[in-house]
Scaffold this motif. Structure first.
Motif, short mmCIF file in Angstrom:
data_model
loop_
_atom_site.label_atom_id
_atom_site.label_comp_id
_atom_site.label_asym_id
_atom_site.label_seq_id
_atom_site.Cartn_x
_atom_site.Cartn_y
_atom_site.Cartn_z
N LEU A 105 0.84 -1.20 0.00
CA LEU A 105 0.00 0.00 0.00
C LEU A 105 0.87 1.26 0.00
O LEU A 105 1.69 1.46 0.90
N HIS A 106 0.69 2.09 -1.01
CA HIS A 106 1.46 3.33 -1.13
C HIS A 106 0.66 4.43 -0.41
O HIS A 106 -0.23 5.03 -1.00
N VAL A 107 0.98 4.67 0.84
CA VAL A 107 0.13 5.52 1.68
C VAL A 107 0.45 7.00 1.51
O VAL A 107 -0.44 7.85 1.60
N LEU A 108 1.72 7.32 1.30
CA LEU A 108 2.10 8.70 1.00
C LEU A 108 2.91 8.67 -0.29
O LEU A 108 3.85 7.88 -0.42
N ILE A 112 -7.04 18.35 5.56
CA ILE A 112 -8.36 17.72 5.45
C ILE A 112 -8.29 16.61 4.40
O ILE A 112 -7.33 16.56 3.61
N GLY A 113 -9.30 15.78 4.39
CA GLY A 113 -9.33 14.72 3.39
C GLY A 113 -10.08 13.52 3.92
O GLY A 113 -10.26 13.38 5.13
N PRO A 114 -10.51 12.63 3.01
CA PRO A 114 -11.29 11.47 3.43
C PRO A 114 -10.49 10.52 4.32
O PRO A 114 -9.26 10.57 4.34
N SER A 171 -6.88 8.63 3.65
CA SER A 171 -6.13 9.34 2.61
C SER A 171 -4.66 9.56 2.99
O SER A 171 -3.88 10.03 2.17
N GLY A 172 -4.30 9.24 4.25
CA GLY A 172 -2.89 9.37 4.64
C GLY A 172 -2.58 10.53 5.57
O GLY A 172 -1.41 10.81 5.83
N LYS A 173 -3.61 11.18 6.10
CA LYS A 173 -3.39 12.38 6.93
C LYS A 173 -2.61 12.04 8.20
O LYS A 173 -1.64 12.72 8.54
N SER A 174 -3.05 10.99 8.90
CA SER A 174 -2.35 10.62 10.14
C SER A 174 -0.93 10.17 9.83
O SER A 174 0.02 10.52 10.56
N VAL A 193 -9.48 29.67 11.19
CA VAL A 193 -8.19 29.75 11.88
C VAL A 193 -7.00 29.46 10.98
O VAL A 193 -5.92 30.01 11.18
N ALA A 194 -7.18 28.62 9.97
CA ALA A 194 -6.03 28.20 9.15
C ALA A 194 -5.52 29.33 8.26
O ALA A 194 -6.31 30.10 7.71
N ASP A 195 -4.22 29.42 8.14
CA ASP A 195 -3.63 30.28 7.12
C ASP A 195 -3.68 29.56 5.77
O ASP A 195 -3.77 30.18 4.73
N ARG A 196 -3.61 28.24 5.85
CA ARG A 196 -3.56 27.44 4.65
C ARG A 196 -4.25 26.12 4.93
O ARG A 196 -4.20 25.61 6.05
N VAL A 197 -4.93 25.60 3.93
CA VAL A 197 -5.59 24.30 4.05
C VAL A 197 -4.99 23.38 2.99
O VAL A 197 -4.73 23.80 1.85
N VAL A 198 -4.75 22.14 3.41
CA VAL A 198 -4.18 21.14 2.50
C VAL A 198 -5.21 20.03 2.37
O VAL A 198 -5.67 19.49 3.38
N PHE A 199 -5.58 19.70 1.15
CA PHE A 199 -6.54 18.62 0.93
C PHE A 199 -5.80 17.40 0.40
O PHE A 199 -5.13 17.46 -0.63
N MET A 200 -5.91 16.28 1.15
CA MET A 200 -5.25 15.04 0.74
C MET A 200 -6.26 14.02 0.25
O MET A 200 -7.37 13.95 0.76
N ASP A 201 -5.86 13.25 -0.72
CA ASP A 201 -6.66 12.11 -1.16
C ASP A 201 -5.70 11.06 -1.71
O ASP A 201 -4.76 11.39 -2.43
N GLU A 202 -5.92 9.82 -1.32
CA GLU A 202 -5.12 8.69 -1.79
C GLU A 202 -3.62 8.94 -1.72
O GLU A 202 -2.88 8.68 -2.66
N GLY A 203 -3.20 9.48 -0.56
CA GLY A 203 -1.77 9.63 -0.33
C GLY A 203 -1.10 10.79 -1.02
O GLY A 203 0.12 10.90 -1.00
N ARG A 204 -1.92 11.65 -1.65
CA ARG A 204 -1.33 12.80 -2.33
C ARG A 204 -1.95 14.09 -1.83
O ARG A 204 -3.11 14.08 -1.38
N ILE A 205 -1.21 15.18 -1.98
CA ILE A 205 -1.81 16.49 -1.75
C ILE A 205 -2.44 16.92 -3.07
O ILE A 205 -1.75 17.11 -4.07
#
Ligand code: ADP
Ligand code: MG
Length: 272
Positions: free
Chosen positions: A36-39, A55-57, A60-63, A234-246
């Motif tokens: 499994l390619h998690v990141l 954020i992300g489903p 998706s690899g956030k943790s 609160v965020a200066d920037r939001v990053v959306f991840m899905d399937e191990g990618r930004i």
């Protein structure tokens, strides 16, 4: 090298030294669990005082990303730097080998981490939970550790709960103890992994309020969260991840109002 700028957090007295502008910088990191390619080739940077929400489903690899940034999980490829120092590995004779635990701890010392499940010691009071590492790791006397611990509990609004055991605290209070415990180590960066996901809805607000206060005190933070309102505010920037990618990254107003990808639009629709 550009000049180093040192600022001092007025409350924690932690020193923040910017190297090339980034406190944490991950370049091209990848992580596999078996097949499994998690990141997959993640670039991620945090500048001093920046607040980034991830954020992300689910799955998706956030943790895994947060854990790799702290080397709680070794990444396979790429590099993570903290203050410009490579985390987790060292080069020896042209080979990359795992660094010693001591070296890893030294490089990641500026990081504090808060998890979804609070991981408090059940047989220790709130204050003892906060002071444990101050005494064992930093070698403070009981008196000094207690003074520092009380200051941290005060910062999260729990001065009057210092002598309570976790069992007599609400989920929100437990999570605030966990935040105080992380703050006691004078981190320059706080990493939060879904800090409110295990809480009853009515307790979410008190934890987010503490985090919002930290942000306005200038703490550098990366926060994995499903609290879209908090991220938007609160965020200066939001990053959306899905399937191990930004998939997308940018200012919250842009990401939330004008998602560029179909995947983010769909994801946001499920949270509206
Ligand atoms: P998220 O936090 O976005 O829900 P995770 O980083 O926890 O995602 O997990 C990403 C993927 O990696 C998931 O498919 C998950 O099942 C898998 N995974 C996470 N940790 C492990 C592990 N220790 N061993 C095997 N697979 C794992
Ligand atoms: Mg997770």
């Amino acid at each position: 090298m550009p000049p180093l700028e040192t600022t001092i957090d007025p409350i924690t007295k932690a020193k923040t030294t910017a190297v090339n502008g980034s406190l944490i910088e991950a370049r091209g990191i990848s992580k596999h669990f078996g097949d499994l390619h998690v990141l997959d080739n993640i670039d991620f940077a945090l500048s001093p005082s920046e607040v980034v929400c991830v954020i992300g489903p689910s799955g998706s690899g956030k943790s895994t990303l947060l854990r790799c940034l702290a080397f709680l999980e070794p990444y396979d490829d790429g590099n993570v730097y903290i203050h410009g120092q490579l985390l987790g590995y060292e080069q020896r004779g042209g080979m990359r080998i795992r660094a010693s635990e001591k070296a890893i701890d030294r490089v990641r010392a500026p990081l504090g981490m808060v998890f979804q499940h609070f991981h408090l010691w059940p047989h220790r009071t709130a204050l003892q939970n906060v002071t444990e590492a101050l005494r064992l790791v930093q070698g403070l006397s009981r008196r000094e550790a207690d003074r520092e611990g009380m200051a941290m509990l005060k910062r999260v609004g729990l001065f009057d709960r210092a002598h309570h055991y976790p069992a007599s605290l609400s989920g929100g209070q437990k999570q605030r103890v966990a935040i105080a415990r992380a703050l006691a180590m004078k981190p320059e960066v706080m990493l939060f992994d879904e800090p409110t996901s295990a809480l009853d809805p009515e307790l979410v607000g008190e934890v987010l309020a503490v985090m919002k206060q930290l942000a306005s005190d200038g703490m550098t933070m990366a926060i994995v969260t499903h609290e879209m309102g908090f991220a938007a505010n609160v965020a200066d920037r939001v990053v959306f991840m899905d399937e191990g990618r930004i998939v997308e990254s940018g200012k919250p107003e842009t990401l939330f109002r004008r998602p560029a990808s179909e995947r983010l639009s769909q994801f946001l629709n499920t949270w509206r």
